[in-house]
Structure formats: structure tokens, C-alpha cells
Write a protein that holds these residues in place. Structure first.
Motif, PDB file in Angstrom:
ATOM      1  N   GLY A 194       0.790  -1.226   0.000  1.00  0.00           N
ATOM      2  CA  GLY A 194       0.000   0.000   0.000  1.00  0.00           C
ATOM      3  C   GLY A 194       0.822   1.276   0.000  1.00  0.00           C
ATOM      4  N   ILE A 195       2.092   1.218   0.408  1.00  0.00           N
ATOM      5  CA  ILE A 195       2.899   2.450   0.394  1.00  0.00           C
ATOM      6  C   ILE A 195       3.856   2.471  -0.796  1.00  0.00           C
ATOM      7  N   ARG A 196       3.543   1.680  -1.821  1.00  0.00           N
ATOM      8  CA  ARG A 196       4.364   1.675  -3.046  1.00  0.00           C
ATOM      9  C   ARG A 196       4.383   3.066  -3.674  1.00  0.00           C
ATOM     10  N   ARG A 197       5.486   3.332  -4.372  1.00  0.00           N
ATOM     11  CA  ARG A 197       5.705   4.646  -4.980  1.00  0.00           C
ATOM     12  C   ARG A 197       4.499   5.129  -5.788  1.00  0.00           C
ATOM     13  N   SER A 198       3.894   4.249  -6.573  1.00  0.00           N
ATOM     14  CA  SER A 198       2.817   4.684  -7.479  1.00  0.00           C
ATOM     15  C   SER A 198       1.487   4.946  -6.795  1.00  0.00           C
ATOM     16  N   ASN A 199       1.378   4.642  -5.518  1.00  0.00           N
ATOM     17  CA  ASN A 199       0.098   4.898  -4.856  1.00  0.00           C
ATOM     18  C   ASN A 199      -0.028   6.374  -4.491  1.00  0.00           C
ATOM     19  N   ALA A 200      -0.631   7.118  -5.400  1.00  0.00           N
ATOM     20  CA  ALA A 200      -0.751   8.567  -5.218  1.00  0.00           C
ATOM     21  C   ALA A 200      -1.725   8.899  -4.085  1.00  0.00           C
ATOM     22  N   ARG A 201      -2.544   7.920  -3.676  1.00  0.00           N
ATOM     23  CA  ARG A 201      -3.516   8.201  -2.616  1.00  0.00           C
ATOM     24  C   ARG A 201      -2.939   8.056  -1.216  1.00  0.00           C
ATOM     25  N   ALA A 202      -1.726   7.484  -1.114  1.00  0.00           N
ATOM     26  CA  ALA A 202      -1.110   7.390   0.216  1.00  0.00           C
ATOM     27  C   ALA A 202      -0.722   8.797   0.676  1.00  0.00           C
ATOM     28  N   GLN A 203      -1.088   9.128   1.904  1.00  0.00           N
ATOM     29  CA  GLN A 203      -0.657  10.423   2.466  1.00  0.00           C
ATOM     30  C   GLN A 203       0.699  10.205   3.119  1.00  0.00           C
ATOM     31  N   ARG A 204       1.703  10.831   2.566  1.00  0.00           N
ATOM     32  CA  ARG A 204       3.069  10.522   3.015  1.00  0.00           C
ATOM     33  C   ARG A 204       3.446  11.317   4.255  1.00  0.00           C
ATOM     34  N   TYR A 205       4.285  10.705   5.109  1.00  0.00           N
ATOM     35  CA  TYR A 205       4.770  11.395   6.310  1.00  0.00           C
ATOM     36  C   TYR A 205       6.178  10.901   6.642  1.00  0.00           C
ATOM     37  N   ARG A 206       6.875  11.713   7.388  1.00  0.00           N
ATOM     38  CA  ARG A 206       8.180  11.302   7.940  1.00  0.00           C
ATOM     39  C   ARG A 206       8.245  11.759   9.386  1.00  0.00           C
ATOM     40  N   LEU A 207       8.895  10.979  10.244  1.00  0.00           N
ATOM     41  CA  LEU A 207       9.116  11.411  11.630  1.00  0.00           C
ATOM     42  C   LEU A 207      10.504  12.038  11.753  1.00  0.00           C
TER      43      LEU A 207
END
Ligand code: SAH
Length: 354
Positions: free
Chosen positions: A74-87
Motif C-alpha cells: 500500500g505504500i508503493r511509490r505509485s500509490n498517489a492516494r497514500a498520504q506521506r509522512y516522515r518522523l
């Protein structure tokens, strides 16, 4: 029970190995009764090494950015719907602080393959955690890196590394991954990690698309040959924003059976009852412990990012605080007669503790 099946399970419990043909027959002819017998043997072997201890690992999912495009994830590069975050480093350390108070003595830093965190950054984070929590083990689970990078992480104090091989069948591997990813490189990584002295974890998804019994037999033979200190397995669960959205999930039943087989193949291995197991069945993790697992990995990630680390649909524990997850698991473990150990929970090599 079929006497041949019983004999096979007895021999697996005694000699910790079977041939490819025997493993295949064991999987293909499994029944509920055979599984119960297998789990009894698995529990007995596990008890000889670890008693009724279940080890805790605090999972910190510190980034869901990923440069890879694994078809199932689900967090693959092409999944534009994933809301990305970093800690930030501070947020990661805060998770450790909370976790330490809750009795965690292992922190697992897991993430997508995110080049934002340079090797220097990872080295710094590892060193800082080791400095602040010298009695804790650190596990990294950040994917495929160069030999040199792994060496630097090890020198910085990382104790363990989780890198599931995903499947030991090269043709199957290429159906689960895009062409730019290579089975050979994944294997190179695992061998490097072992050689560098990491307690190394490999593993695979159960019921991933196109998996056959032959693939599973190869997985089991590979696990036996690599002699990892940990093996992470859990059912494949489809994610709706991936090309595998319509594929069937793996079953609880097969995942449990394989946990039992792995416990007998590698008697003292560290074997988690995974979150995916808990996702496909409300008592999945308890059943995993009863099938031979001896590790649980509650989530220590900050609550506001949990829903974003969605490897698959309906992942559990995404609304809870760390303390709630910890206490919920403790209740679950105690309800089946096991108990959570407050310790690093290192691999036991060739020595029976009990
Ligand atoms: N980037 C790291 C961490 C990957 S996420 C790495 O490459 O090792 C951890 C594991 O989650 C993966 O190894 C994979 O086996 C599992 N996973 C990913 N997508 C999944 C899905 N749809 N169903 C079940 N497990 C999945």
C-alpha cells in the motif's frame, strides 16, 4: 490421524528437517487434526527454549515514503492516494521514551525505502537511541542497502535487521515486484546481514498472489538453509489502491500451519505473531502464539501517523495510543497462559533455557 502424517510431524519435531517432497506432502495433506498435533509439538519445542515468555518489540513506522513499487504494498511509490509522512529524530526518540516506560527493550525502526534518510541520518538515529537506551536492542527494517551501508549501521550499534525475502522462488518474486527489483539483490542483502553479525530476519507472505505449494516449500528450505535468527510471516492482505486490490487474502489456517512448521524447522527462532495475522482474525495473534510464535510487535508510532502506514487494508491498532496497544496485547497473551517478558529478548543459540 493418518499415520504417515503423524510420523512426518514426529520426525520434523525430532530432526528439525524434512525433504522437499515431505514438506510438500505435509502442507498439501494437512487437516485440522494434523494442525492441532503440529501446534502441540511446536509449543513443546518453543517451551524448551523460551518457556512461556513472549517478547515485545516496539514498532516505530518512521516513514511511509518509498522509492520502490512492490505490487502488493500500500505504500508503493505509485500509490498517489497514500498520504506521506516522515518522523523527525526527535519524534522517533519520543516514541522510544514512551516505549521504554512501557517495558519495551527492543525498538524496531521500519519504513519504506526513503532516500531522505541518508546513511548518516540513520547512523545518527541509531547512535542516539543506543546512547539514551543502552540496555535496548535496535532492529532496522529499512529495505535493501549496500554492503557498506549495512556495515555502517551495524557499527553504529544496530543489533538486528528485518528484511523479508518475500518469496524464495525467483519466478514468483518477479510476479510480486517490478522489473527493476531483483531477487538476487534481496538474497545478497540477507547474506550480507548475516555475515555482518546482525540477528537477521527473513520471511514471506502467506497466500500472496501466484503462490503455490512449491513456492512455500522453497521458502521453508530457504529458511532452513539461511538459519535466520527471526522469521516474519503473515497472510497477504490486499490493499485497495494497488494492482492486487482484487486478489484473495491468505488464510489464517495456512499461516498458522506454517508458523508451526517453522518452529519445528528452527527450534529457537524468534517468530512473531504479526499484525497481519491479527488483522485477518480477531484472535489471530493469540492463535499464532499457540501455533509456536514467541514475539509480538505492538505499534509505538505516534497515533496521528498510524493510519498512513497502510501496507494493506483494515490494518488493526491504527486508532490506539502506544500504552493501549501494550496493555491490550498483555491481556491477550495472559489470557492464553503466556506472559510478556521485559527484556531485549535476544535469540538463543543452540542452548535450551529450560
Ligand atoms: N521497506 C521495508 C519494510 C517493508 S514493510 C522492506 O523492504 O523490508 C514490511 C513487510 O510488510 C514487507 O516485507 C511485506 O512482507 C509486508 N507487506 C507489505 N504489503 C503487504 C500486504 N499487502 N499484505 C501483507 N503483508 C504485506
Amino acid at each position: 490421524m493418518n499415520p504417515e502424517v503423524k510420523e512426518r510431524i514426529d520426525r520434523l519435531a525430532r530432526e528439525h528437517r524434512l525433504t522437499a517432497a515431505e514438506l510438500k506432502a505435509l502442507i498439501d495433506s494437512r487437516t485440522e487434526e494434523a494442525a492441532e498435533y503440529l501446534f502441540e509439538k511446536a509449543r513443546e519445542v518453543r517451551r524448551q527454549y523460551y518457556g512461556t515468555d513472549v517478547y515485545l518489540r516496539g514498532l516505530i513506522e518512521f516513514t511511509n515514503y518509498c522509492k520502490n513499487n512492490c505490487i502488493y504494498c500500500g505504500i508503493r511509490r505509485s500509490n498517489a492516494r497514500a498520504q506521506r509522512y516522515r518522523l523527525t529524530q526527535k519524534q522517533i526518540l519520543d516514541c522510544c521514551e514512551t516505549g521504554y516506560g512501557l517495558g519495551f527493550r527492543t525498538f524496531v525502526l521500519q519504513g519504506g525505502e526513503d532516500p531522505y534518510y541518508s546513511d548518516d541520518a540513520i547512523v545518527q538515529i541509531v547512535s542516539e537511541i543506543k546512547h539514551r537506551f543502552p540496555d535496548c536492542a535496535i532492529t532496522l527494517s529499512i529495505g535493501e542497502k549496500s554492503t557498506e551501508s549495512y556495515r555502517r549501521f551495524r557499527e553504529a550499534g544496530a543489533d538486528r535487521y528485518l528484511l523479508r525475502h518475500e518469496t524464495a522462488d525467483e519466478a514468483h518474486y518477479s510476479k510480486l515486484h517490478p522489473p527493476e527489483m531483483s531477487f538476487q539483490n534481496r538474497m545478497r542483502c540477507l547474506r550480507d546481514l548475516k555475515a555482518l553479525g546482525f540477528q537477521t530476519g527473513c520471511g514471506f507472505m502467506v497466500g500472496s498472489p501466484f503462490q503455490t505449494t512449491d513456492c512455500l516449500v522453497e521458502d521453508l528450505l530457504f529458511v532452513k538453509e539461511l538459519q535466520p535468527e527471526m522469521v516474519g510471516i503473515g497472510p497477504f492482505i490486499p490493499h485497495s489502491d494497488t494492482p492486487f486490490a482484487e486478489k484473495a487474502a491468505g488464510t489464517l489456517e495456512l499461516a498458522l500451519f506454517l508458523l508451526g512448521v517453522i518452529r519445528l524447522l528452527l527450534p529457537s527462532v524468534l517468530l512473531p505473531a504479526t499484525t497481519a495475522l491479527g488483522t485477518i482474525h480477531p484472535q489471530g495473534r493469540e492463535l499464532g502464539i499457540l501455533a509456536g510464535a514467541n514475539v509480538v510487535m505492538p505499534n509505538l508510532s505516534p497515533r496521528d501517523v498510524r493510519k498512513k502506514y497502510m501496507l494493506y487494508d483494515n490494518k488493526i491498532c491504527t486508532g490506539d495510543e502506544a500504552a493501549e496497544c501494550r496493555m491490550c496485547l498483555q491481556r491477550r497473551i495472559e489470557s492464553i497462559g503466556y506472559h510478556i517478558a521485559v527484556s531485549r529478548g535476544d535469540f538463543i543459540r543452540g542452548r535450551k533455557a529450560v
